[in-house]
Scaffold this motif. Sequence first.
Motif, PDB file in Angstrom:
ATOM      1  N   SER A  34       0.804  -1.207   0.000  1.00 38.46           N
ATOM      2  CA  SER A  34       0.000   0.000   0.000  1.00 38.46           C
ATOM      3  C   SER A  34       0.845   1.269   0.000  1.00 38.46           C
ATOM      4  O   SER A  34       0.299   2.367  -0.016  1.00 38.46           O
ATOM      5  N   ASP A  37       0.194   3.540  -3.018  1.00 35.50           N
ATOM      6  CA  ASP A  37      -1.127   4.169  -2.905  1.00 35.50           C
ATOM      7  C   ASP A  37      -1.081   5.336  -1.922  1.00 35.50           C
ATOM      8  O   ASP A  37      -1.655   6.405  -2.187  1.00 35.50           O
ATOM      9  N   GLU A  40       0.927   8.253  -3.387  1.00 35.05           N
ATOM     10  CA  GLU A  40       0.141   8.883  -4.441  1.00 35.05           C
ATOM     11  C   GLU A  40      -0.951   9.772  -3.859  1.00 35.05           C
ATOM     12  O   GLU A  40      -1.145  10.915  -4.298  1.00 35.05           O
ATOM     13  N   GLU A  41      -1.669   9.261  -2.882  1.00 32.02           N
ATOM     14  CA  GLU A  41      -2.772  10.026  -2.304  1.00 32.02           C
ATOM     15  C   GLU A  41      -2.267  11.292  -1.621  1.00 32.02           C
ATOM     16  O   GLU A  41      -2.874  12.358  -1.724  1.00 32.02           O
ATOM     17  N   ARG A  80       1.762   7.466 -11.789  1.00 32.09           N
ATOM     18  CA  ARG A  80       0.301   7.475 -11.781  1.00 32.09           C
ATOM     19  C   ARG A  80      -0.239   8.900 -11.906  1.00 32.09           C
ATOM     20  O   ARG A  80      -1.218   9.158 -12.619  1.00 32.09           O
TER      21      ARG A  80
END
Length: 248
Positions: A34, A37, A40-41, A80
């Motif tokens: 994770s 993720d 990125e967030e 991303r």
Amino acid sequence: MQIKRAVSSSSVEASAAGNPYGALQKIRSGERGSLTDAVEETLREAIVKLVLEPGMMIDKLAICERMGVSRFPVSAALARLAHAGLVEVLPQRGTRVKPISLEDIRQHLFIRSALEVETVRTVALMHDPATLEALALNLDQQREAVTSGQRLRFYGLDLAFHEILFDSINQPRVKEIVAVSRNALDRARRLVASPERLVHTLEEHECIFRAIRNGHADMAANAMHEHLDQVVDELHRSASERSDLFEP
């Protein structure tokens, strides 16, 4: 275990001190899969909130050190974000936060207008009591946020107002398409989120609601169209004031 990450509320102080990366909090331990993720967030939130400003070159090492991660999840997260149109790779120079493109904004607003105008037209014809009640409550909360100057709260309520409309017609694919375009507009909307713009947005929402409540489908559609058109006008004014944040 879910990885904890966030943009610190001290982002203003960090930017003022010349270190925008100081607004990024370290990622706490969790499932390794994770990490990308979470990075990125966090970076997406920092970009959307303009903590990492359009045109700014990105220092991957600074991000790694600040967030306590290796280069891999940072690079993967940036890839991303590049696909999402928030960052771009410049050959021989590195990666930077992508400047805001008025042309991209016009295209995304075209998509939103086409779908949201028809959505409010449908909602007005439905005249569903539960939807009307939810919209009325949302508008009460918007008024409170405007009166107390709570810009972030108003921003969330603004999103929720449109979410209520989409949920009422039960068209998940339409909602998904609009969400993609709305995400692309988030940075630009932050630029025009002045106290005056909040008041105007509230007035536009109230106009849309009155038309829906009265079952006037064409009036509701026109009100939504005018509401979205105002965003473009405001952004053109912002582009003239902060040309460094926009693509030529």
